[in-house]
Design a protein around this motif. Structure first.
Motif, short mmCIF file in Angstrom:
data_model
loop_
_atom_site.label_atom_id
_atom_site.label_comp_id
_atom_site.label_asym_id
_atom_site.label_seq_id
_atom_site.Cartn_x
_atom_site.Cartn_y
_atom_site.Cartn_z
N LEU A 168 0.83 -1.21 0.00
CA LEU A 168 0.00 0.00 0.00
C LEU A 168 0.86 1.25 0.00
O LEU A 168 0.52 2.26 -0.66
CB LEU A 168 -0.93 -0.01 1.21
N THR A 217 -8.59 8.24 -3.41
CA THR A 217 -8.23 7.20 -2.43
C THR A 217 -6.72 7.07 -2.31
O THR A 217 -6.18 6.93 -1.20
CB THR A 217 -8.86 5.86 -2.83
N MET A 219 -4.89 7.80 1.12
CA MET A 219 -4.08 6.77 1.75
C MET A 219 -2.66 7.28 2.00
O MET A 219 -2.08 7.02 3.06
CB MET A 219 -4.04 5.53 0.86
N LEU A 261 -8.21 9.67 4.09
CA LEU A 261 -9.23 8.62 4.12
C LEU A 261 -10.43 9.05 4.95
O LEU A 261 -11.57 8.75 4.60
CB LEU A 261 -8.61 7.34 4.70
N PRO A 311 -12.41 4.14 -0.14
CA PRO A 311 -11.60 4.56 1.01
C PRO A 311 -11.88 3.76 2.28
O PRO A 311 -10.97 3.51 3.06
CB PRO A 311 -11.96 6.04 1.19
N THR A 360 -12.73 0.56 2.51
CA THR A 360 -12.04 -0.73 2.39
C THR A 360 -10.55 -0.59 2.63
O THR A 360 -9.93 -1.40 3.33
CB THR A 360 -12.30 -1.34 1.00
N VAL A 361 -9.95 0.44 2.05
CA VAL A 361 -8.52 0.68 2.25
C VAL A 361 -8.22 0.93 3.72
O VAL A 361 -7.22 0.42 4.27
CB VAL A 361 -8.05 1.86 1.38
N LEU A 420 -5.80 -1.41 5.94
CA LEU A 420 -4.59 -0.77 6.46
C LEU A 420 -4.47 -0.94 7.97
O LEU A 420 -3.43 -1.34 8.50
CB LEU A 420 -4.58 0.70 6.07
#
Length: 320
Positions: free
Chosen positions: A61, A107, A111, A267, A288, A290-291, A295
Motif C-alpha cells: 500500500l 483514495t 491513503m 481517508l 476509502p 475498504t482501504v 490498512l
C-alpha cells in the motif's frame, strides 16, 4: 657424513611427527548455531504468517500510495465535467464523486496522507514517551512526581474535543495538516510513558547502569545510550500500534471536518463525504473505507507479530 637417528624400531631415519591438526567440533544433527537477538526476533516474526501478510500489505500500500499518482492518468484534484457521480467504468475504475473527481485518485491521495500522518505521529509520540518515561524513573524525586502529575493530567483531558477546537481556529493552507500531527502526537504519548517508566525502574539498578554512573556520564547520556535501548522492544511495538491509532484518530477527526481540510484529502475526509451517499452511490464510500480497514488490520497484525517475536519469555532459548 650425515648421521641418521634411529626410529622407534631402531632402523631407518626418525620421522618428524606431523603438526597437530585443528580439532574439528563434531557436528550432529541436533547442534544448532546460536543466533543473535535480531536474527531470533526476525525468525520468530516470520513464523507468524498473519504478521508477515500484514507487513507485505503495508509495504504494498505504501508503494502504491507513493508511485500510483504518478502512473495514474487522473489526479486527485482533476475534475471530469462529463462524469458527476458516475459509477465505475473503464475511464474511472472506482467511479467519480459529486464534484466529478476520480475516486481512485482521491483514495490514493488519502491513503498517502493518512500513512504519512500515522507514521509521523507514531514516531514523535513514541520518542516523547521514551524520553519522558525514562527521565522520570531515572531522576526520581520531585522531577518524577511533576512528570507523573502532567501525565495524569494529559490522560483526563478530552483530547478529541481539544484537537477539534484548535484545528478549527488554527492556520489554514496546504500545510495545515502538520498541526494535526503535532496535536495527535502531544496527546498520544502519556500512557506509553508510564509503561516506559515502569520498565526503567527495573533497569536503572543493573550493573551496567551503575558502572556508567560511576564513570561520570551525565544522566541524559545514560538515558539515551543505556536505558532507552534496553526498553526498545516495547518502543518498537508501541510505535507500530501507534500508527494504527494515529490513522484512526485522523480519520475520526477528518470525518467530522476537523482534520485534513480541502482541497487536500485523507481517508477520513473521503469516508465522511461518502457516508452520506453510502446507500445510493456506494462507490464513493466503499473505496476509502475498504482501504482503511485493510490498512488498520495490517498494522495491528504487524504489531501483534512484533510483540510475540520480542517476547523474552519465549521458550526457544535463543536458538532457531
Amino acid at each position: 657424513m650425515t648421521q641418521h637417528s634411529a626410529g622407534p624400531q631402531g632402523v631407518g631415519p626418525a620421522e618428524t611427527p606431523p603438526a597437530p591438526a585443528e580439532v574439528e567440533q563434531p557436528t550432529t544433527p541436533g547442534a544448532r548455531k546460536r543466533l543473535s537477538r535480531g536474527q531470533l526476533t526476525f525468525r520468530r516474526f516470520l513464523r507468524n504468517k498473519t504478521a508477515v501478510v500484514g507487513a507485505i500489505v503495508i509495504i504494498t500500500l505504501a508503494i502504491i500510495a507513493a508511485i500510483g499518482p504518478e502512473l495514474f492518468y487522473w489526479k486527485f484534484d482533476d475534475i471530469d465535467y462529463d462524469a458527476f457521480l458516475k459509477g465505475p467504468d473503464s475511464n474511472h475504475i472506482l467511479g467519480t464523486t459529486q464534484a466529478g473527481r476520480d475516486v481512485l485518485a482521491l483514495t490514493l491521495r488519502g491513503m498517502s496522507k493518512s500513512l504519512i500522518i500515522g507514521f509521523m505521529v507514531a514516531l514523535i509520540a513514541t520518542s516523547i514517551a521514551a524520553l519522558v518515561g525514562a527521565t522520570a524513573a531515572y531522576v526520581g524525586g520531585f522531577t518524577e512526581k511533576a512528570i507523573l502529575w502532567i501525565v495524569d493530567l494529559m490522560l483526563v483531558i478530552p483530547s478529541f474535543l481539544l484537537i477539534a477546537v484548535i484545528t478549527t481556529g488554527g492556520p489554514q493552507g496546504p500545510n495545515a495538516w502538520l498541526l494535526l500531527v503535532v496535536l495527535l502526537a502531544i496527546f498520544g504519548w502519556p500512557l506509553s510513558s508510564r509503561v516506559v517508566r515502569s520498565l526503567t525502574l527495573s533497569v536503572k539498578e543493573r550493573e551496567y547502569i551503575q558502572a556508567a554512573k560511576f564513570m561520570g556520564l551525565p544522566a541524559w547520556k545514560i538515558i539515551i545510550r543505556h536505558i532507552i535501548p534496553n526498553v526498545s522492544s516495547l518502543l518498537i511495538i508501541d510505535a507500530t500500534l501507534g500508527v494504527g491509532y494515529a490513522i484512526l484518530a485522523e480519520t475520526g477527526l477528518s470525518y467530522f471536518g476537523f482534520g485534513v481540510q480541502a482541497p487536500d484529502t485523507s481517508l477520513g475526509t473521503l469516508i465522511g463525504e461518502g457516508a452520506r451517499m453510502a446507500t445510493t452511490y456506494p462507490w464513493v464510500f466503499m473505496g476509502p473505507a475498504t482501504v482503511l480497514v485493510i490498512l488498520v488490520m495490517s498494522v495491528n497484525a504487524v504489531g501483534d507479530g512484533l510483540r510475540d517475536a520480542l517476547d523474552p519469555t519465549s521458550g526457544s532459548g535463543g536458538r532457531a
